[in-house]
Design a protein around this motif. Structure first.
Motif, PDB file in Angstrom:
ATOM      1  N   ILE A  40       0.846  -1.196   0.000  1.00 51.50           N
ATOM      2  CA  ILE A  40       0.000   0.000   0.000  1.00 51.50           C
ATOM      3  C   ILE A  40       0.878   1.242   0.000  1.00 51.50           C
ATOM      4  N   LEU A  41       0.477   2.232  -0.791  1.00 53.27           N
ATOM      5  CA  LEU A  41       1.177   3.520  -0.821  1.00 53.27           C
ATOM      6  C   LEU A  41       0.187   4.640  -0.517  1.00 53.27           C
ATOM      7  N   ASP A  42       0.527   5.468   0.461  1.00 52.04           N
ATOM      8  CA  ASP A  42      -0.255   6.656   0.818  1.00 52.04           C
ATOM      9  C   ASP A  42       0.533   7.879   0.366  1.00 52.04           C
ATOM     10  N   ILE A  43      -0.050   8.670  -0.520  1.00 50.22           N
ATOM     11  CA  ILE A  43       0.657   9.834  -1.082  1.00 50.22           C
ATOM     12  C   ILE A  43       0.127  11.114  -0.450  1.00 50.22           C
ATOM     13  N   GLY A  44       1.047  11.888   0.156  1.00 51.38           N
ATOM     14  CA  GLY A  44       0.673  13.097   0.890  1.00 51.38           C
ATOM     15  C   GLY A  44       0.188  12.732   2.276  1.00 51.38           C
ATOM     16  N   THR A  45       1.021  12.013   3.022  1.00 57.87           N
ATOM     17  CA  THR A  45       0.574  11.352   4.248  1.00 57.87           C
ATOM     18  C   THR A  45       0.295  12.290   5.407  1.00 57.87           C
ATOM     19  N   GLY A  46       0.954  13.454   5.468  1.00 55.94           N
ATOM     20  CA  GLY A  46       0.713  14.395   6.569  1.00 55.94           C
ATOM     21  C   GLY A  46       1.031  13.786   7.911  1.00 55.94           C
ATOM     22  N   SER A  47       0.042  13.715   8.787  1.00 54.96           N
ATOM     23  CA  SER A  47       0.229  13.136  10.125  1.00 54.96           C
ATOM     24  C   SER A  47       0.437  11.629  10.074  1.00 54.96           C
ATOM     25  N   GLY A  48       0.206  11.042   8.905  1.00 51.86           N
ATOM     26  CA  GLY A  48       0.319   9.594   8.765  1.00 51.86           C
ATOM     27  C   GLY A  48      -0.965   8.861   9.083  1.00 51.86           C
ATOM     28  N   CYS A  49      -2.060   9.597   9.251  1.00 50.94           N
ATOM     29  CA  CYS A  49      -3.290   8.968   9.757  1.00 50.94           C
ATOM     30  C   CYS A  49      -3.803   7.846   8.850  1.00 50.94           C
ATOM     31  N   ILE A  50      -3.765   8.051   7.524  1.00 48.78           N
ATOM     32  CA  ILE A  50      -4.260   7.007   6.622  1.00 48.78           C
ATOM     33  C   ILE A  50      -3.322   5.796   6.646  1.00 48.78           C
ATOM     34  N   ALA A  51      -2.046   6.036   6.424  1.00 47.96           N
ATOM     35  CA  ALA A  51      -1.071   4.944   6.342  1.00 47.96           C
ATOM     36  C   ALA A  51      -1.027   4.132   7.637  1.00 47.96           C
ATOM     37  N   ASN A  95       1.899   4.305  17.728  1.00 45.64           N
ATOM     38  CA  ASN A  95       0.831   3.338  17.460  1.00 45.64           C
ATOM     39  C   ASN A  95       1.353   1.945  17.142  1.00 45.64           C
ATOM     40  N   GLN A  96       2.665   1.788  17.276  1.00 43.41           N
ATOM     41  CA  GLN A  96       3.321   0.483  17.183  1.00 43.41           C
ATOM     42  C   GLN A  96       3.070  -0.221  15.848  1.00 43.41           C
ATOM     43  N   VAL A  97       3.259   0.556  14.766  1.00 40.98           N
ATOM     44  CA  VAL A  97       3.184  -0.031  13.429  1.00 40.98           C
ATOM     45  C   VAL A  97       4.414   0.382  12.625  1.00 40.98           C
ATOM     46  N   LYS A  98       4.714  -0.407  11.613  1.00 43.77           N
ATOM     47  CA  LYS A  98       5.828  -0.080  10.719  1.00 43.77           C
ATOM     48  C   LYS A  98       5.279   0.512   9.430  1.00 43.77           C
ATOM     49  N   VAL A  99       5.716   1.719   9.118  1.00 46.38           N
ATOM     50  CA  VAL A  99       5.397   2.359   7.849  1.00 46.38           C
ATOM     51  C   VAL A  99       6.708   2.854   7.255  1.00 46.38           C
ATOM     52  N   ASN A 100       6.891   2.629   5.960  1.00 49.44           N
ATOM     53  CA  ASN A 100       8.107   3.087   5.277  1.00 49.44           C
ATOM     54  C   ASN A 100       7.869   4.499   4.737  1.00 49.44           C
ATOM     55  N   PHE A 101       8.435   5.487   5.413  1.00 51.51           N
ATOM     56  CA  PHE A 101       8.202   6.880   5.040  1.00 51.51           C
ATOM     57  C   PHE A 101       9.261   7.352   4.044  1.00 51.51           C
ATOM     58  N   ILE A 102       8.794   8.131   3.051  1.00 52.25           N
ATOM     59  CA  ILE A 102       9.660   8.596   1.974  1.00 52.25           C
ATOM     60  C   ILE A 102       9.453  10.088   1.773  1.00 52.25           C
ATOM     61  N   HIS A 103      10.543  10.840   1.760  1.00 49.93           N
ATOM     62  CA  HIS A 103      10.469  12.279   1.473  1.00 49.93           C
ATOM     63  C   HIS A 103      10.543  12.475  -0.040  1.00 49.93           C
ATOM     64  N   LYS A 104       9.442  12.964  -0.624  1.00 50.44           N
ATOM     65  CA  LYS A 104       9.387  13.063  -2.076  1.00 50.44           C
ATOM     66  C   LYS A 104       8.325  14.083  -2.479  1.00 50.44           C
ATOM     67  N   ASN A 105       8.616  14.855  -3.511  1.00 48.26           N
ATOM     68  CA  ASN A 105       7.614  15.734  -4.123  1.00 48.26           C
ATOM     69  C   ASN A 105       6.935  14.945  -5.227  1.00 48.26           C
ATOM     70  N   ILE A 106       5.684  14.594  -5.029  1.00 46.48           N
ATOM     71  CA  ILE A 106       5.016  13.702  -5.976  1.00 46.48           C
ATOM     72  C   ILE A 106       4.870  14.352  -7.353  1.00 46.48           C
ATOM     73  N   LEU A 107       4.737  15.671  -7.408  1.00 46.83           N
ATOM     74  CA  LEU A 107       4.582  16.344  -8.699  1.00 46.83           C
ATOM     75  C   LEU A 107       5.859  16.284  -9.535  1.00 46.83           C
ATOM     76  N   ASP A 113      -0.487  -2.638  -4.586  1.00 45.79           N
ATOM     77  CA  ASP A 113      -1.841  -3.172  -4.748  1.00 45.79           C
ATOM     78  C   ASP A 113      -2.889  -2.087  -4.489  1.00 45.79           C
ATOM     79  N   ILE A 114      -2.539  -1.160  -3.634  1.00 49.88           N
ATOM     80  CA  ILE A 114      -3.423  -0.029  -3.327  1.00 49.88           C
ATOM     81  C   ILE A 114      -2.589   1.241  -3.294  1.00 49.88           C
ATOM     82  N   ILE A 115      -3.053   2.250  -4.014  1.00 50.64           N
ATOM     83  CA  ILE A 115      -2.500   3.605  -3.891  1.00 50.64           C
ATOM     84  C   ILE A 115      -3.643   4.485  -3.411  1.00 50.64           C
TER      85      ILE A 115
END
Length: 284
Positions: free
Chosen positions: A120-131, A163-175, A185-187
């Motif tokens: 799963i990829l979350d683009i523009g994660t902010g606080s990370g709430c979705i991811a 929240n005791q989860v692993k998320v792979n965070f990436i610094h990137k300008n999507i544009l 599988d999910i964006i």
């Protein structure tokens, strides 16, 4: 002073800015955070009092609320999808309609094989709430999250740890991204989508405090993030992959046209609990 007396004073002071229900909700949010007391506790113990020191703290918070600084920023946290998230001026305060988007994604996986591995990829994660919510509720998923703001990513990393989860965070300008370099599988994305022409509809507490980078787009290019993300999804979604968006409620039809022109399949537009066009789902 009795807490119930201060409560009345607190609500009256804010009545010129907020409706009574909202002011009352602020009071009980702060009461639980600062004194570990809930509404029921106060009802059962009506003679509870604030010390002079506590009243000073509350009066300081009250002055900040009068300036329409969001209560979540004053407390430094909020709740989203049953989890607690740190929030500050570098990230948007998560909204209930975004919880509906998370719910839709989780619901879409319930019919799948439970041990099927997901990317799963979350683009523009902010606080990370979705991811983070997806990582917590879909234990078979490997979750990645992108944001252009390093300060937002720092907050999201803290939230993942708390929240005791692993998320792979990436610094990137999507544009400026040409390729996502792997399949998903999910964006999902809740990108900036408020047009400048809609600023007058935005409450002052949001307009003056939440990061504009995460909120606004130019009137003449309102779908800029959706178009770019959809282009990347065409190349980087797996064969049965799904693309989920939170969208501008006024641009539901335009979003459907965009996805159709890009040859996405099984396109769905879903309303939020308020009856606004708020989410789309599409397959490749």
């Amino acid at each position: 002073m009795q807490i119930k007396q201060y409560r009345t004073q607190f609500i009256q002071t804010l009545s010129a800015i907020y409706d009574e229900g909202e002011a009352e909700s602020f009071f009980y949010l702060i009461l639980e955070e600062k004194k570990q007391l809930r509404r029921i506790d106060l009802a059962l113990q009506p003679d509870l009092v604030f010390s002079e020191e506590e009243i000073e703290v509350w009066n300081t918070i009250l002055e900040q609320l009068k300036l329409e600084i969001p209560v979540q920023y004053l407390l430094g946290k909020t709740h989203f999808y049953g989890l607690e998230f740190e929030v500050n001026e570098n990230v948007l305060i998560p909204r209930p309609e975004t919880e509906e988007l998370v719910d839709w994604i989780i619901e879409s996986q319930q019919s799948e094989v439970s041990n099927q591995k997901l990317r799963i990829l979350d683009i523009g994660t902010g606080s990370g709430c979705i991811a983070i919510s997806l990582a917590k509720n879909l234990p078979n998923a490997t979750v990645f999250a992108i944001d252009v703001s390093e300060k937002a990513l720092a907050t999201a990393k803290k939230n993942a740890k708390n929240n005791q989860v692993k998320v792979n965070f990436i610094h990137k300008n999507i544009l400026e991204t040409i390729d996502l370099e792997q399949e998903f599988d999910i964006i999902v994305s809740n990108p900036p989508y408020v047009r400048n022409l809609e600023k007058q509809e935005i409450k002052k507490n949001v307009l003056d405090n939440e990061p504009h980078l995460a909120l606004f787009v130019e009137d003449n290019n309102a779908l800029v993030f959706y178009r770019k993300i959809a282009e990347l999804a065409q190349e980087n979604l797996s064969s049965n992959g799904q693309l989920f968006f939170e969208i501008n409620q006024y641009l539901g039809k335009e979003m459907i046209v965009l996805l159709e022109k890009m040859n996405f399949k099984n396109i769905e537009l879903r309303k939020d609990i308020y009856g606004n066009d708020r989410m789309t789902r599409a397959g490749v």
